[in-house]
Scaffold this motif. Structure first.
Motif, PDB file in Angstrom:
ATOM      1  N   HIS A 153       0.809  -1.225   0.000  1.00  0.00           N
ATOM      2  CA  HIS A 153       0.000   0.000   0.000  1.00  0.00           C
ATOM      3  C   HIS A 153       0.839   1.270   0.000  1.00  0.00           C
ATOM      4  O   HIS A 153       0.364   2.317  -0.418  1.00  0.00           O
ATOM      5  CB  HIS A 153      -0.960  -0.001   1.195  1.00  0.00           C
ATOM      6  CG  HIS A 153      -0.278   0.233   2.501  1.00  0.00           C
ATOM      7  ND1 HIS A 153       0.427  -0.755   3.153  1.00  0.00           N
ATOM      8  CD2 HIS A 153      -0.167   1.337   3.252  1.00  0.00           C
ATOM      9  CE1 HIS A 153       0.938  -0.260   4.267  1.00  0.00           C
ATOM     10  NE2 HIS A 153       0.588   0.997   4.349  1.00  0.00           N
TER      11      HIS A 153
ATOM     12  N   THR B 175      -2.806 -16.447   1.781  1.00  0.00           N
ATOM     13  CA  THR B 175      -2.547 -15.704   3.021  1.00  0.00           C
ATOM     14  C   THR B 175      -2.866 -14.223   2.820  1.00  0.00           C
ATOM     15  O   THR B 175      -3.223 -13.790   1.719  1.00  0.00           O
ATOM     16  CB  THR B 175      -1.066 -15.826   3.449  1.00  0.00           C
ATOM     17  OG1 THR B 175      -0.253 -15.133   2.493  1.00  0.00           O
ATOM     18  CG2 THR B 175      -0.619 -17.280   3.573  1.00  0.00           C
ATOM     19  N   ALA B 176      -2.653 -13.461   3.881  1.00  0.00           N
ATOM     20  CA  ALA B 176      -2.849 -12.008   3.803  1.00  0.00           C
ATOM     21  C   ALA B 176      -1.932 -11.385   2.754  1.00  0.00           C
ATOM     22  O   ALA B 176      -2.290 -10.378   2.137  1.00  0.00           O
ATOM     23  CB  ALA B 176      -2.604 -11.377   5.166  1.00  0.00           C
ATOM     24  N   ALA B 177      -0.765 -11.961   2.534  1.00  0.00           N
ATOM     25  CA  ALA B 177       0.144 -11.424   1.508  1.00  0.00           C
ATOM     26  C   ALA B 177      -0.517 -11.468   0.133  1.00  0.00           C
ATOM     27  O   ALA B 177      -0.419 -10.508  -0.643  1.00  0.00           O
ATOM     28  CB  ALA B 177       1.452 -12.210   1.495  1.00  0.00           C
ATOM     29  N   ASP B 178      -1.207 -12.549  -0.169  1.00  0.00           N
ATOM     30  CA  ASP B 178      -1.915 -12.655  -1.440  1.00  0.00           C
ATOM     31  C   ASP B 178      -3.028 -11.617  -1.515  1.00  0.00           C
ATOM     32  O   ASP B 178      -3.224 -10.990  -2.564  1.00  0.00           O
ATOM     33  CB  ASP B 178      -2.482 -14.066  -1.621  1.00  0.00           C
ATOM     34  CG  ASP B 178      -1.392 -15.119  -1.615  1.00  0.00           C
ATOM     35  OD1 ASP B 178      -0.569 -15.130  -2.548  1.00  0.00           O
ATOM     36  OD2 ASP B 178      -1.367 -15.918  -0.659  1.00  0.00           O
ATOM     37  N   ALA B 179      -3.743 -11.445  -0.424  1.00  0.00           N
ATOM     38  CA  ALA B 179      -4.819 -10.445  -0.400  1.00  0.00           C
ATOM     39  C   ALA B 179      -4.260  -9.040  -0.639  1.00  0.00           C
ATOM     40  O   ALA B 179      -4.879  -8.243  -1.361  1.00  0.00           O
ATOM     41  CB  ALA B 179      -5.561 -10.507   0.933  1.00  0.00           C
ATOM     42  N   MET B 180      -3.101  -8.740  -0.077  1.00  0.00           N
ATOM     43  CA  MET B 180      -2.497  -7.415  -0.275  1.00  0.00           C
ATOM     44  C   MET B 180      -2.085  -7.195  -1.728  1.00  0.00           C
ATOM     45  O   MET B 180      -2.114  -6.072  -2.214  1.00  0.00           O
ATOM     46  CB  MET B 180      -1.280  -7.242   0.642  1.00  0.00           C
ATOM     47  CG  MET B 180      -1.634  -7.117   2.102  1.00  0.00           C
ATOM     48  SD  MET B 180      -2.569  -5.620   2.483  1.00  0.00           S
ATOM     49  CE  MET B 180      -1.349  -4.374   2.200  1.00  0.00           C
ATOM     50  N   TYR B 181      -1.703  -8.268  -2.405  1.00  0.00           N
ATOM     51  CA  TYR B 181      -1.286  -8.146  -3.806  1.00  0.00           C
ATOM     52  C   TYR B 181      -2.430  -8.328  -4.799  1.00  0.00           C
ATOM     53  O   TYR B 181      -2.231  -8.183  -6.008  1.00  0.00           O
ATOM     54  CB  TYR B 181      -0.158  -9.122  -4.126  1.00  0.00           C
ATOM     55  CG  TYR B 181       1.203  -8.601  -3.732  1.00  0.00           C
ATOM     56  CD1 TYR B 181       1.774  -7.532  -4.407  1.00  0.00           C
ATOM     57  CD2 TYR B 181       1.920  -9.178  -2.699  1.00  0.00           C
ATOM     58  CE1 TYR B 181       3.025  -7.047  -4.059  1.00  0.00           C
ATOM     59  CE2 TYR B 181       3.177  -8.709  -2.343  1.00  0.00           C
ATOM     60  CZ  TYR B 181       3.724  -7.643  -3.029  1.00  0.00           C
ATOM     61  OH  TYR B 181       4.964  -7.166  -2.681  1.00  0.00           O
TER      62      TYR B 181
ATOM     63  N   TRP C 248     -14.751 -10.769  -4.904  1.00  0.00           N
ATOM     64  CA  TRP C 248     -14.349  -9.362  -4.837  1.00  0.00           C
ATOM     65  C   TRP C 248     -14.475  -8.719  -6.218  1.00  0.00           C
ATOM     66  O   TRP C 248     -15.001  -7.623  -6.363  1.00  0.00           O
ATOM     67  CB  TRP C 248     -12.918  -9.275  -4.308  1.00  0.00           C
ATOM     68  CG  TRP C 248     -12.289  -7.924  -4.381  1.00  0.00           C
ATOM     69  CD1 TRP C 248     -12.752  -6.767  -3.809  1.00  0.00           C
ATOM     70  CD2 TRP C 248     -11.088  -7.577  -5.054  1.00  0.00           C
ATOM     71  NE1 TRP C 248     -11.897  -5.727  -4.083  1.00  0.00           N
ATOM     72  CE2 TRP C 248     -10.862  -6.209  -4.841  1.00  0.00           C
ATOM     73  CE3 TRP C 248     -10.160  -8.294  -5.800  1.00  0.00           C
ATOM     74  CZ2 TRP C 248      -9.764  -5.538  -5.363  1.00  0.00           C
ATOM     75  CZ3 TRP C 248      -9.065  -7.622  -6.305  1.00  0.00           C
ATOM     76  CH2 TRP C 248      -8.879  -6.271  -6.092  1.00  0.00           C
TER      77      TRP C 248
END
Length: 116
Positions: free
Chosen positions: A2, A59-65, A99
């Motif tokens: 971000h 994981t959250a890393a995938d969600a962030m990307y 999404w």
């Protein structure tokens, strides 16, 4: 994500409604793209034996990307085969698909983001 990759975020806005097509990008944006591909490829090489995502399982890393996956797709960014495989796994994930569907159902249009 971000707070980094400013040129990529500036030049390839997050717009799921945008027709898929390439656009000219600055050297800085291309450097951002190369760095993201390095990160994704490195994570998958090191941790991807447990699955197709950055650390094997989603994981959250995938969600962030996730927005970057859409940017790469929307702006027809040329990517390596390992990155393409990661993007395909992301596009097929149920949460990502939901999404995307909800974003496509959004009717709000901000004209200044539509004219590129």
């Amino acid at each position: 994500m971000h707070g980094g990759f400013g040129a990529l975020r500036r030049e390839c806005g997050m717009n799921i409604h945008r027709p898929i097509r390439a656009k000219a990008l600055s050297d800085e944006a291309r450097e951002n793209i190369a760095r993201v591909q390095e990160i994704w490829t490195g994570c998958r090489r090191r941790y991807g034996k447990a699955g197709p995502f950055l650390f094997g399982t989603f994981t959250a890393a995938d969600a962030m990307y996730a927005p970057v996956v859409h940017r790469f797709r929307t702006y027809a960014i040329e990517v390596s085969q390992p990155v393409r495989e990661y993007m395909e796994a992301m596009l097929a994930h149920p949460a990502f698909a939901e999404w995307t569907a909800q974003a496509l159902a959004e009717s709000l249009v901000i004209e200044r983001f539509e004219a590129d």
